[in-house]
Design a protein around this motif. Structure first.
Motif, short mmCIF file in Angstrom:
data_model
loop_
_atom_site.label_atom_id
_atom_site.label_comp_id
_atom_site.label_asym_id
_atom_site.label_seq_id
_atom_site.Cartn_x
_atom_site.Cartn_y
_atom_site.Cartn_z
N TYR A 1 21.75 53.40 2.26
CA TYR A 1 22.74 52.54 1.63
C TYR A 1 24.14 53.03 1.97
N LEU A 2 25.00 52.13 2.42
CA LEU A 2 26.38 52.46 2.69
C LEU A 2 27.23 52.08 1.48
N LEU A 3 27.99 53.05 0.96
CA LEU A 3 28.84 52.79 -0.19
C LEU A 3 30.29 52.63 0.24
N LYS A 4 30.99 51.74 -0.47
CA LYS A 4 32.42 51.57 -0.29
C LYS A 4 33.13 52.18 -1.49
N PRO A 5 34.41 52.53 -1.36
CA PRO A 5 35.14 53.10 -2.49
C PRO A 5 35.05 52.21 -3.73
N GLY A 6 34.77 52.84 -4.87
CA GLY A 6 34.64 52.11 -6.12
C GLY A 6 33.20 51.75 -6.48
N GLN A 7 32.28 51.99 -5.55
CA GLN A 7 30.87 51.65 -5.80
C GLN A 7 30.08 52.88 -6.26
N THR A 8 29.07 52.61 -7.08
CA THR A 8 28.15 53.63 -7.57
C THR A 8 26.73 53.21 -7.22
N LEU A 9 25.94 54.14 -6.71
CA LEU A 9 24.53 53.87 -6.43
C LEU A 9 23.67 54.74 -7.31
N ASN A 10 22.78 54.10 -8.05
CA ASN A 10 21.87 54.80 -8.95
C ASN A 10 20.47 54.71 -8.35
N VAL A 11 19.92 55.85 -7.92
CA VAL A 11 18.60 55.86 -7.27
C VAL A 11 17.59 56.52 -8.19
N ASN A 12 16.53 55.80 -8.52
CA ASN A 12 15.44 56.34 -9.32
C ASN A 12 14.62 57.28 -8.43
N THR A 13 14.48 58.54 -8.84
CA THR A 13 13.80 59.52 -8.00
C THR A 13 12.28 59.48 -8.13
N ASP A 14 11.77 58.60 -8.98
CA ASP A 14 10.32 58.40 -9.06
C ASP A 14 9.88 57.27 -8.14
N THR A 15 10.65 56.17 -8.15
CA THR A 15 10.28 54.98 -7.36
C THR A 15 11.18 54.79 -6.15
#
Length: 330
Positions: A223-237
């Motif tokens: 996933y490529l993030l741009k300034p101001g973005q948040t990525l929440n990744v579930n470490t189980d799935t």
């Protein structure tokens, strides 16, 4: 051992008595030796690693070895295992020239240096500069390990907990933060990563620049993030949720160590808490959003501790179900 004495030792500025004290202290245990190694790396390698690619390594190595042989003729110390520290005084004499880079390559390629490690306890926060010049702010109960490697151009960092990074730009040396099999890859940028042991997710917020986040599911097409973005990744799935905040810098409030609310609306407060604690508020009564509060809390406080204080105003109550917090009138 006083760090000032250790620095003087590595820079060749100790007298014989101080040098003997340092060497005796280093022999007392592996932890002492590791401390000296890390300080050695921080002092000399971090600022000189960039010039190594332009150095005539072979010529520099010959000069460096000659200097060491001269040193050995004068020195009569019996402890061979500790002499690398004394030889650092020779390296210090060449810091302004190219001999240092060749010499340091010879000394470090033997894998004798330890990784650079910073740990904070509960209630502590720390700021440090990594050997590559990148700045890191470490939240409480967190740990980072900067891996020293001359076999790879990548800058590899392991993170457990939460940290904010301001990465020194180097297009030839990607900066990679590893957290629970989630990789945040950057070249030069400002970002925050939370990867608490007790949480089943890794949350990355980008403030400046560009980052790519990889997981076992995405492989190299992250996933490529741009300034101001948040990525929440579930470490189980390894499922990911992309979030965009109006004020992403709120995620850095923990650096100051406290949350201050001055006549702020409940909506403004809960918006900040959503970013800090990765929770979602749902209002059962829209009128509650405009209620205003003044108060100060430690960033080490839990979401429940803050809400329990606010609800004592008798204006609202709440019910928490996992990451969802429902707010309602009393």
């Amino acid at each position: 051992m006083d760090e000032t004495i250790l620095v003087n030792y590595l820079q060749g500025e100790c007298n014989d008595e101080e040098a003997a004290r340092v060497e005796a202290w280093c022999e007392e245990g592996p932890e002492n030796r590791k401390t000296l190694e890390q300080l050695y790396y921080t002092l000399f390698v971090g600022e000189r690693i960039a010039v190594m690619n332009t150095v005539d390594t072979e010529a520099s190595l010959d000069q460096f070895k000659s200097a060491i042989r001269e040193k050995e003729k004068k020195a009569k110390r019996k402890s061979i295992s500790i002499r690398w520290g004394r030889y650092a005084t020779v390296a210090a004499a060449f810091l302004t020239g190219l001999v240092f880079a060749g010499g340091i390559a010879w000394g470090l390629l033997s894998n004798k240096l330890s990784d650079y490690e910073v740990i904070t306890a509960a209630g502590q926060r720390a700021q440090t500069v990594l050997p590559d010049g990148s700045k890191v702010w470490l939240n409480a109960s967190s740990k980072i390990v900067y891996h020293n490697s001359f076999w790879s151009s990548d800058r590899q960092i392991d993170l457990s907990g939460e940290a904010y990074f301001e990465v020194s730009h180097d297009k030839h040396a990607p900066f990679i933060v590893n957290s629970k099999q989630i990789k945040t890859c950057v070249l030069g940028t400002k970002f925050n990563v939370r990867a608490r042991e007790e949480e089943n997710r890794v949350v990355t917020t980008l403030l400046q620049g560009l980052v790519r986040i990889d997981s076992p599911r995405t492989e190299e097409n992250g996933y490529l993030l741009k300034p101001g973005q948040t990525l929440n990744v579930n470490t189980d799935t390894y499922q990911a949720e992309l979030i965009e905040y109006n004020q992403p810098t709120d995620v850095l409030l923990w650096i100051k160590g406290k949350l201050e609310f001055k006549q702020q609306s409940l909506l403004e407060i809960t918006n900040i808490m959503e970013k800090l604690y990765d929770i979602k508020f749902i209002y059962k009564d829209e009128a509650l959003k405009s209620e205003r509060f003044t108060g100060e809390f430690s960033t080490d406080s839990t979401a429940d501790e803050i809400l329990n204080v606010l609800m004592h105003t008798n204006h609202f109550s709440y019910k928490k179900d996992g990451r969802i917090v429902r707010v309602m009138k009393k």
